[in-house]
Design an enzyme around this catalytic site. Sequence first.
Site, PDB file in Angstrom:
ATOM      1  CG  ASN A 139      -6.525  -7.578 -13.351  1.00 38.14           C
ATOM      2  OD1 ASN A 139      -5.883  -6.771 -14.009  1.00 38.14           O
ATOM      3  ND2 ASN A 139      -7.604  -8.181 -13.823  1.00 38.14           N
ATOM      4  CG  HIS A 197      -1.857   2.618  12.952  1.00 36.55           C
ATOM      5  ND1 HIS A 197      -2.632   2.089  13.966  1.00 36.55           N
ATOM      6  CD2 HIS A 197      -2.571   2.462  11.818  1.00 36.55           C
ATOM      7  CE1 HIS A 197      -3.773   1.655  13.467  1.00 36.55           C
ATOM      8  NE2 HIS A 197      -3.762   1.863  12.166  1.00 36.55           N
ATOM      9  CE  LYS A 211     -24.191 -20.770  -3.551  1.00 34.22           C
ATOM     10  NZ  LYS A 211     -24.472 -20.458  -4.944  1.00 34.22           N
TER      11      LYS A 211
END
Length: 144
Positions: A43, A74, A137
């Site tokens: 998206n 970095h 879960k």
Amino acid sequence: MHRSELKNTNLVIGNHVLLHAGVGFYLDAPGATVEIGDKTFINRRTEFMCKQHIRVGSHCAISWDVSIMDTDYHTIMDGRPNTKPVIIGDHVWIGCKATILKGVTIGDGAIVAAGSVVAHDVPPRSVVAGVPAKVVKTDVDWHL
């Protein structure tokens, strides 16, 4: 979409991939490779920051404003590497504004909750949530 000027970078997009407006691919080192599997949906404004390798499996759903990066951009003085590949399995759902950090593997069928920061591997068929993301879960099954 950003087109890298570095040599030997690769953007490999599978069949029937849907990229919405503003998806960014930043291939920022020679040899950097981003692979997107078949039938994956990505998206708006999701960004891939890659210096080494990011692989997204097939049949994944990646929401808006997600950041996926295989680098810190970095160096920390302790000598730890600042780049490690990111591997996202098949049939993974990543919620909006999630951040996937370097060195992470997300197992097949997993779900990353919106706003999560994933700094460690995610087991297959589990849901992770939070900052940092933790398993909330297991044994989940989701469908588009």
